[in-house]
Design an enzyme around this catalytic site. Structure first.
Site, PDB file in Angstrom:
ATOM      1  N   THR A   1      25.257 -28.114  65.757  1.00 32.89           N
ATOM      2  CA  THR A   1      25.034 -27.034  66.721  1.00 32.89           C
ATOM      3  C   THR A   1      26.224 -26.090  66.720  1.00 32.89           C
ATOM      4  O   THR A   1      27.364 -26.539  66.700  1.00 32.89           O
ATOM      5  CB  THR A   1      24.907 -27.646  68.126  1.00 32.89           C
ATOM      6  OG1 THR A   1      23.720 -28.403  68.157  1.00 32.89           O
ATOM      7  CG2 THR A   1      24.886 -26.588  69.208  1.00 32.89           C
TER       8      THR A   1
ATOM      9  N   ARG B   1      11.467 -32.830  73.245  1.00 31.53           N
ATOM     10  CA  ARG B   1      12.859 -33.116  73.644  1.00 31.53           C
ATOM     11  C   ARG B   1      13.701 -31.826  73.656  1.00 31.53           C
ATOM     12  O   ARG B   1      13.651 -31.014  72.753  1.00 31.53           O
ATOM     13  CB  ARG B   1      13.463 -34.127  72.663  1.00 31.53           C
ATOM     14  CG  ARG B   1      14.875 -34.556  73.017  1.00 31.53           C
ATOM     15  CD  ARG B   1      15.929 -33.788  72.241  1.00 31.53           C
ATOM     16  NE  ARG B   1      17.276 -34.289  72.468  1.00 31.53           N
ATOM     17  CZ  ARG B   1      18.374 -33.656  72.087  1.00 31.53           C
ATOM     18  NH1 ARG B   1      18.287 -32.513  71.456  1.00 31.53           N
ATOM     19  NH2 ARG B   1      19.558 -34.153  72.330  1.00 31.53           N
ATOM     20  N   VAL B   2      14.482 -31.681  74.702  1.00 36.35           N
ATOM     21  CA  VAL B   2      15.445 -30.584  74.789  1.00 36.35           C
ATOM     22  C   VAL B   2      16.807 -31.209  75.059  1.00 36.35           C
ATOM     23  O   VAL B   2      16.916 -32.122  75.885  1.00 36.35           O
ATOM     24  CB  VAL B   2      15.059 -29.603  75.920  1.00 36.35           C
ATOM     25  CG1 VAL B   2      16.163 -28.587  76.164  1.00 36.35           C
ATOM     26  CG2 VAL B   2      13.742 -28.889  75.599  1.00 36.35           C
ATOM     27  N   GLY B   3      17.816 -30.729  74.368  1.00 35.63           N
ATOM     28  CA  GLY B   3      19.161 -31.295  74.545  1.00 35.63           C
ATOM     29  C   GLY B   3      20.025 -30.469  75.472  1.00 35.63           C
ATOM     30  O   GLY B   3      19.536 -29.707  76.307  1.00 35.63           O
TER      31      GLY B   3
ATOM     32  N   GLY C   1      23.374 -34.717  72.833  1.00 33.29           N
ATOM     33  CA  GLY C   1      23.101 -33.861  73.982  1.00 33.29           C
ATOM     34  C   GLY C   1      22.835 -34.630  75.261  1.00 33.29           C
ATOM     35  O   GLY C   1      23.198 -34.183  76.353  1.00 33.29           O
TER      36      GLY C   1
HETATM   37  N1  ASP Z   1      23.939 -31.200  71.106  1.00 31.74           N
HETATM   38  C1  ASP Z   1      22.778 -30.977  70.287  1.00 31.74           C
HETATM   39  C2  ASP Z   1      21.572 -31.598  70.939  1.00 31.74           C
HETATM   40  O1  ASP Z   1      21.703 -32.685  71.483  1.00 31.74           O
HETATM   41  C3  ASP Z   1      22.931 -31.534  68.920  1.00 31.74           C
HETATM   42  C4  ASP Z   1      24.143 -31.107  68.166  1.00 31.74           C
HETATM   43  O2  ASP Z   1      25.184 -30.778  68.722  1.00 31.74           O
HETATM   44  O3  ASP Z   1      24.047 -31.041  66.955  1.00 31.74           O
HETATM   45  O4  ASP Z   1      20.512 -31.049  70.854  1.00 31.74           O
END
Ligand code: ASP
Length: 325
Positions: A185, A213-215, A239
């Site tokens: 991310t 799913r949402v992070g 997340g």
């Molecule tokens: N934090 C992001 C999520 O959980 C994943 C990531 O940082 O790559 O969606």
């Protein structure tokens, strides 16, 4: 003396400030922050191209808000990055669903979650912030809004990401691999020549997540938070853990209490570590930037790095300090 102190010491309240249009925060900030190192751009991971883009805009006098948006767009368009934007890995049912958010110096925020078929979710998030009375739009509604705003639909599942997904389907094993499988991310913070801070965070989330799913990345306070009087923070990694501790908000509040960006990131990571007996199985990483232009970063496991740009210096990638191998 920071603006906060100035306000306290002179007894000017928020109400008084808003009732006194002649008092503007800009000249005060400029004067008080004269010695600070501006502009600055900093991003999670080794996203040097994105950071360079933001840095070169800032050097030419662009606002932090424009720079942070255009900066993260570099990764949204990067087909080789399988965890952001176009080419992002799908969920386990083959849907590419994107999450993004943006915050401006005035504390305004916009966010989109579970957005399909739009390659630049950060720009849709900015439109949500600027063109609607809302903060967050989700799914079908977010897509409809994006189309109304002139964004074009696109199939974001590339040949490569489809092939990788097909291979994953053979075993269907959902197991995050620290620093590798699903942690790319991009979260970015920029501080412009005016001393104003903005931030953005954009992702396709965890690869092969459950549909829906949402992070943390599009959640204001979790994946990103800033306060133009204090600084900002962005998170990456698992997340779910970041959401449970409202990590970015926590870091900004710790900086408000006087901690350095580094100390604040360390304390936020330790909160997660203390709360999660299985912390050895996942990564959580933060980057923070205060109004003085100081950067801090900390993570659970070795392997996280961040890209930074300061005026007159070339973009650099630095390894973050960590708790554990
Ligand atoms: N934090 C992001 C999520 O959980 C994943 C990531 O940082 O790559 O969606």
């Amino acid at each position: 003396m920071k603006r906060r102190n100035f306000i306290i010491k002179t007894g000017i309240t928020g109400a008084a400030l808003s009732a006194t249009p002649s008092i503007s925060s800009k000249p005060i900030l400029k004067e008080l922050h004269m010695n600070y190192k501006y502009p600055v751009a900093v991003a999670t991971w080794n996203f040097q191209n994105a950071t360079k883009m933001a840095g070169s805009m800032l050097e030419k006098g662009a606002t932090a808000l424009d720079s942070v948006e255009k900066g993260v767009m570099v990764e949204e368009a990067n087909l080789k990055n399988i965890t952001v934007g176009d080419g992002g890995a799908p969920d386990r049912d083959g849907n590419v669903t994107l999450d993004a958010c943006i915050m401006s110096p005035d504390g305004n925020a916009g966010s989109v979650v579970y957005l399909k078929e739009i390659a630049h979710p950060v720009s849709v998030a900015r439109k949500v912030m600027e063109e609607t009375p809302h903060v967050m739009l989700a799914g079908e509604g977010a897509l409809q809004f994006a189309i109304q705003q002139g964004f074009k639909k696109k199939n974001l599942l590339t040949e490569e990401s489809e092939k990788a997904w097909q291979e994953w389907l053979e075993h269907k094993e959902y197991k995050p691999i620290i620093n590798i499988e699903n942690h790319d991310t991009i979260g970015m913070l920029c501080l412009d020549d005016n001393g104003d801070i903005s931030g953005a965070c954009t992702t396709s989330g965890l690869s092969y997540k459950i549909n829906g799913r949402v992070g943390d990345s599009p959640i204001i306070g979790a994946g990103l938070f800033l306060d133009n009087e204090i600084g900002g923070a962005v998170g990456t990694g698992m997340g779910e853990a970041i959401m449970k501790s409202v990590g970015s908000f926590l870091i900004v509040e710790l900086m408000r209490q006087g901690k350095s960006p580094q100390e604040a990131c360390e304390e936020a990571v330790m909160r997660t570590v203390k709360a999660a007996p299985n912390y050895k199985d996942f990564q959580v990483a933060y980057v923070a930037l205060n109004k003085e232009g100081e950067i801090g970063s900390y993570c659970i496991h070795k392997g996280f790095s961040y890209a930074k740009f300061y005026r007159g210096e070339s973009t650099d990638n630095l390894s973050a300090s960590y708790l554990d191998e």
